[in-house]
Write an enzyme that holds these catalytic residues in place. Structure first.
Site, PDB file in Angstrom:
ATOM      1  N   ASP A   1      -3.793 -42.271 -13.779  1.00  4.75           N
ATOM      2  CA  ASP A   1      -4.171 -42.112 -12.463  1.00  4.75           C
ATOM      3  C   ASP A   1      -3.931 -42.957 -11.637  1.00  4.75           C
ATOM      4  O   ASP A   1      -3.446 -42.600 -10.279  1.00  4.75           O
ATOM      5  CB  ASP A   1      -4.806 -40.310 -12.467  1.00  4.75           C
ATOM      6  CG  ASP A   1      -4.122 -39.580 -13.493  1.00  4.75           C
ATOM      7  OD1 ASP A   1      -4.544 -38.556 -13.170  1.00  4.75           O
ATOM      8  OD2 ASP A   1      -3.247 -39.502 -14.203  1.00  4.75           O
TER       9      ASP A   1
ATOM     10  N   TYR B   1      -1.271 -44.768 -10.524  1.00  7.74           N
ATOM     11  CA  TYR B   1      -0.030 -44.428 -10.027  1.00  7.74           C
ATOM     12  C   TYR B   1      -0.544 -44.115  -8.790  1.00  7.74           C
ATOM     13  O   TYR B   1       0.188 -44.381  -7.704  1.00  7.74           O
ATOM     14  CB  TYR B   1       0.336 -42.802 -11.117  1.00  7.74           C
ATOM     15  CG  TYR B   1       0.997 -42.281 -10.151  1.00  7.74           C
ATOM     16  CD1 TYR B   1       1.182 -41.503  -9.157  1.00  7.74           C
ATOM     17  CD2 TYR B   1       2.579 -42.102 -10.992  1.00  7.74           C
ATOM     18  CE1 TYR B   1       1.749 -40.388  -8.504  1.00  7.74           C
ATOM     19  CE2 TYR B   1       3.870 -41.542 -10.252  1.00  7.74           C
ATOM     20  CZ  TYR B   1       3.522 -41.109  -9.805  1.00  7.74           C
ATOM     21  OH  TYR B   1       4.411 -40.128  -9.220  1.00  7.74           O
TER      22      TYR B   1
ATOM     23  N   SER C   1      23.727 -12.963 -20.208  1.00 14.06           N
ATOM     24  CA  SER C   1      22.441 -12.186 -20.505  1.00 14.06           C
ATOM     25  C   SER C   1      22.180 -12.884 -21.818  1.00 14.06           C
ATOM     26  O   SER C   1      23.244 -13.337 -22.823  1.00 14.06           O
ATOM     27  CB  SER C   1      22.548 -10.639 -20.018  1.00 14.06           C
ATOM     28  OG  SER C   1      22.492 -10.183 -19.204  1.00 14.06           O
ATOM     29  N   LEU C   2      21.394 -12.384 -23.039  1.00 17.89           N
ATOM     30  CA  LEU C   2      20.699 -12.510 -23.780  1.00 17.89           C
ATOM     31  C   LEU C   2      21.286 -11.211 -24.979  1.00 17.89           C
ATOM     32  O   LEU C   2      20.429 -10.104 -24.370  1.00 17.89           O
ATOM     33  CB  LEU C   2      19.910 -13.219 -24.556  1.00 17.89           C
ATOM     34  CG  LEU C   2      19.819 -14.478 -24.357  1.00 17.89           C
ATOM     35  CD1 LEU C   2      17.899 -15.021 -24.645  1.00 17.89           C
ATOM     36  CD2 LEU C   2      20.396 -15.658 -25.377  1.00 17.89           C
TER      37      LEU C   2
ATOM     38  N   GLU D   1      15.634 -21.716 -30.997  1.00 15.53           N
ATOM     39  CA  GLU D   1      14.124 -22.614 -29.686  1.00 15.53           C
ATOM     40  C   GLU D   1      13.342 -20.928 -28.879  1.00 15.53           C
ATOM     41  O   GLU D   1      13.763 -20.348 -29.093  1.00 15.53           O
ATOM     42  CB  GLU D   1      14.706 -22.492 -28.279  1.00 15.53           C
ATOM     43  CG  GLU D   1      16.816 -23.799 -28.381  1.00 15.53           C
ATOM     44  CD  GLU D   1      17.723 -23.620 -27.037  1.00 15.53           C
ATOM     45  OE1 GLU D   1      17.385 -23.028 -26.600  1.00 15.53           O
ATOM     46  OE2 GLU D   1      18.308 -24.297 -27.047  1.00 15.53           O
TER      47      GLU D   1
ATOM     48  N   LYS E   1      11.133 -19.223 -26.659  1.00 14.81           N
ATOM     49  CA  LYS E   1      11.975 -18.096 -25.677  1.00 14.81           C
ATOM     50  C   LYS E   1      11.252 -18.642 -24.727  1.00 14.81           C
ATOM     51  O   LYS E   1      10.431 -17.095 -24.706  1.00 14.81           O
ATOM     52  CB  LYS E   1      12.166 -16.655 -25.860  1.00 14.81           C
ATOM     53  CG  LYS E   1      13.169 -16.001 -24.869  1.00 14.81           C
ATOM     54  CD  LYS E   1      13.513 -14.844 -25.169  1.00 14.81           C
ATOM     55  CE  LYS E   1      14.628 -13.759 -24.110  1.00 14.81           C
ATOM     56  NZ  LYS E   1      13.803 -13.936 -22.745  1.00 14.81           N
TER      57      LYS E   1
ATOM     58  N   GLU F   1      14.437 -23.251 -18.168  1.00 15.48           N
ATOM     59  CA  GLU F   1      13.293 -21.902 -17.761  1.00 15.48           C
ATOM     60  C   GLU F   1      13.030 -22.513 -17.006  1.00 15.48           C
ATOM     61  O   GLU F   1      10.975 -23.402 -17.738  1.00 15.48           O
ATOM     62  CB  GLU F   1      12.685 -21.435 -18.696  1.00 15.48           C
ATOM     63  CG  GLU F   1      12.496 -19.739 -19.052  1.00 15.48           C
ATOM     64  CD  GLU F   1      12.963 -18.994 -18.563  1.00 15.48           C
ATOM     65  OE1 GLU F   1      14.323 -19.251 -18.780  1.00 15.48           O
ATOM     66  OE2 GLU F   1      12.609 -17.315 -18.640  1.00 15.48           O
TER      67      GLU F   1
ATOM     68  N   LYS G   1      12.562 -10.986 -30.185  1.00 15.22           N
ATOM     69  CA  LYS G   1      11.705 -10.329 -29.266  1.00 15.22           C
ATOM     70  C   LYS G   1      10.904 -10.413 -29.911  1.00 15.22           C
ATOM     71  O   LYS G   1      10.665  -9.641 -31.136  1.00 15.22           O
ATOM     72  CB  LYS G   1      12.438  -9.107 -29.076  1.00 15.22           C
ATOM     73  CG  LYS G   1      13.834  -9.825 -27.500  1.00 15.22           C
ATOM     74  CD  LYS G   1      13.233 -10.126 -26.325  1.00 15.22           C
ATOM     75  CE  LYS G   1      12.333  -9.487 -25.289  1.00 15.22           C
ATOM     76  NZ  LYS G   1      12.403  -9.760 -24.197  1.00 15.22           N
TER      77      LYS G   1
HETATM   78  C1  3BD Z   1      22.902 -20.331 -22.776  1.00 16.09           C
HETATM   79  C2  3BD Z   1      22.183 -19.023 -23.401  1.00 16.09           C
HETATM   80  C3  3BD Z   1      23.250 -18.087 -22.806  1.00 16.09           C
HETATM   81  C4  3BD Z   1      22.318 -19.121 -24.613  1.00 16.09           C
HETATM   82  C5  3BD Z   1      20.815 -19.101 -23.247  1.00 16.09           C
HETATM   83  N1  3BD Z   1      20.879 -17.688 -22.471  1.00 16.09           N
HETATM   84  C6  3BD Z   1      19.245 -17.840 -22.238  1.00 16.09           C
HETATM   85  N2  3BD Z   1      19.035 -17.078 -21.281  1.00 16.09           N
HETATM   86  C7  3BD Z   1      20.219 -15.487 -20.453  1.00 16.09           C
HETATM   87  C8  3BD Z   1      19.010 -14.814 -20.344  1.00 16.09           C
HETATM   88  N3  3BD Z   1      18.160 -14.359 -19.306  1.00 16.09           N
HETATM   89  C9  3BD Z   1      18.186 -13.869 -18.168  1.00 16.09           C
HETATM   90  N4  3BD Z   1      16.684 -13.738 -17.702  1.00 16.09           N
HETATM   91  C10 3BD Z   1      16.715 -12.626 -16.512  1.00 16.09           C
HETATM   92  C11 3BD Z   1      17.039 -11.500 -16.397  1.00 16.09           C
HETATM   93  C12 3BD Z   1      18.472 -11.525 -17.922  1.00 16.09           C
HETATM   94  N5  3BD Z   1      18.478 -12.172 -18.565  1.00 16.09           N
HETATM   95  C13 3BD Z   1      17.412 -15.475 -18.838  1.00 16.09           C
HETATM   96  C14 3BD Z   1      17.562 -16.699 -19.875  1.00 16.09           C
HETATM   97  C15 3BD Z   1      18.434 -18.120 -22.855  1.00 16.09           C
HETATM   98  C16 3BD Z   1      16.969 -18.745 -22.176  1.00 16.09           C
HETATM   99  C17 3BD Z   1      15.589 -19.766 -23.453  1.00 16.09           C
HETATM  100  C18 3BD Z   1      14.138 -19.357 -23.003  1.00 16.09           C
HETATM  101  N6  3BD Z   1      13.480 -18.360 -22.459  1.00 16.09           N
HETATM  102  O1  3BD Z   1      13.190 -20.537 -23.496  1.00 16.09           O
HETATM  103  C19 3BD Z   1      16.312 -20.257 -23.973  1.00 16.09           C
HETATM  104  N7  3BD Z   1      15.561 -20.847 -24.690  1.00 16.09           N
HETATM  105  N8  3BD Z   1      17.520 -20.730 -24.373  1.00 16.09           N
HETATM  106  C20 3BD Z   1      18.306 -19.933 -23.332  1.00 16.09           C
HETATM  107  N9  3BD Z   1      19.588 -19.710 -23.645  1.00 16.09           N
END
Ligand code: 3BD
Length: 327
Positions: free
Chosen positions: A34, A37, A83-84, A113, A115, A170, A310
């Site tokens: 550090d 840097y 959304s998801l 992945e 979340k 994110e 979830k």
């Molecule tokens: C590209 C897609 C739509 C498939 C997608 N959508 C995501 N999200 C959508 C809903 N989101 C959302 N946020 C606030 C309110 C409603 N929906 C928050 C992001 C993803 C979120 C994450 C994560 N959190 O790590 C992730 N690894 N992949 C994602 N991939």
């Protein structure tokens, strides 16, 4: 020093410091101590103060944050941030897989992945330079928080290739930073943040970038929006591509051949997540092949080719006096 030599030294320092920051913040693998840097950063700051017109667009001195804004501009996303859908148990995961198989006529492969429990943002780059960052907002319109996002060291100000691209990720606050921030707020008698997600959102949606710069925020990139490079045939290739460009991606991401592998991956993280130094609230499962995603398409608001498994909300015993409104 002659101006030409200053320009050369300044560009040299900018390149060197950005490479060191990339190793430290994106690869989590520091290249220099550090102190080294900091010494070079002091030299760069001195040269920039004496020659402001020579400061590079991707200078690491951009990370401290400029003047506070009066308000956030609205931003229309070129590609909506969807959304998801959610799956709360194994049966619903199998339903998701069965619907995908019915839509395709065969069982697809998946990417899983973690979340990340933070704030979804879109990052826009033009010819390799970071030009705009925005919150997801309602999926179509978000807020321009570029000045706050510039302070996040793992967000590159200049890509390794001069491409024009939108990426999504994110932004989050690591647990250690969250605990340190709330300890400091407790000492000052200020209201505490309820959780790292609120702390990250609160840090990025306030108007003073100097505050955001002190909040130790981080980001994982998880998808591309608009992109020139259309050789990307799968989601895992898209993730490798953004990693080559200099973005931070999550090393726990896993390719899964079948839904059985997906279920095993989700089960494995239910308890293991306490070992992570950031919060996750589930697993995002995506059909990997882009052509499969296109065949499956979207419902009114979310892809048919992705879902979020979830986890049950963590049992948090909150005594009454701990419940304070967080800003
Ligand atoms: C590209 C897609 C739509 C498939 C997608 N959508 C995501 N999200 C959508 C809903 N989101 C959302 N946020 C606030 C309110 C409603 N929906 C928050 C992001 C993803 C979120 C994450 C994560 N959190 O790590 C992730 N690894 N992949 C994602 N991939």
């Amino acid at each position: 020093m002659a101006v030409e030599d200053v320009k050369i030294r300044l560009e040299e320092l900018t390149t060197l410091l950005n490479d060191y920051a990339y190793h430290y913040y994106v690869l989590d693998n520091p290249k220099v101590p550090d102190a080294e840097y900091d010494r070079l950063l002091r030299e760069l700051r001195t040269l920039e103060e004496a020659n402001p017109e020579l400061k590079q667009a991707d200078s690491p001195t951009e990370r401290v944050g400029g003047e506070p804004l009066d308000s956030f501009k609205k931003v229309q996303h070129d590609v909506p941030m969807l959304s998801l859908s959610n799956a709360f148990n194994e049966t619903e995961l199998r339903d998701f897989a069965r619907r995908a198989q019915q839509g395709l006529g065969y069982e697809p492969s998946y990417i899983c992945e973690l979340k990340i429990d933070g704030l979804a943002v879109n990052l826009k780059y033009e010819n390799g330079l970071f030009v705009q960052g925005a919150t997801r907002g309602d999926g179509t319109t978000g807020e321009d928080i570029t000045s706050n996002l510039k302070t996040i060291p793992s967000i590159p100000l200049k890509l390794k290739e001069n491409v024009t691209i939108d990426v999504r990720g994110e932004a989050f606050m690591p647990k250690k930073s969250f605990n340190r921030l709330n300890e400091a707020k407790e000492k000052n008698g200020e209201a505490l943040f309820a959780n790292p997600r609120n702390a990250a959102a609160g840090s990025l949606r306030q108007l003073d970038p100097k505050i955001a710069a002190k909040r130790n925020l981080d980001i994982f990139i998880y998808s591309v929006g608009k992109v020139e490079n259309n050789e990307l045939d799968s989601h895992h290739e898209a993730l490798s591509y953004v990693k080559e460009l200099g973005f931070k991606t999550n090393k726990e991401t896993q390719y899964c051949e079948t839904i059985e592998d997906v279920i095993a991956y989700c089960d494995s993280w239910l308890d293991k997540r306490t070992e992570l130094d950031y919060d996750i609230d589930g697993i995002v499962i995506k059909v990997d092949r882009i052509s499969d995603q296109q065949k499956l398409g979207f419902t009114a608001k979310s892809p048919r080719w992705a879902t979020a498994f979830k986890f049950p909300a963590e049992e948090v015993v909150t005594t009454l006096e701990d419940i304070e409104l967080s800003v």
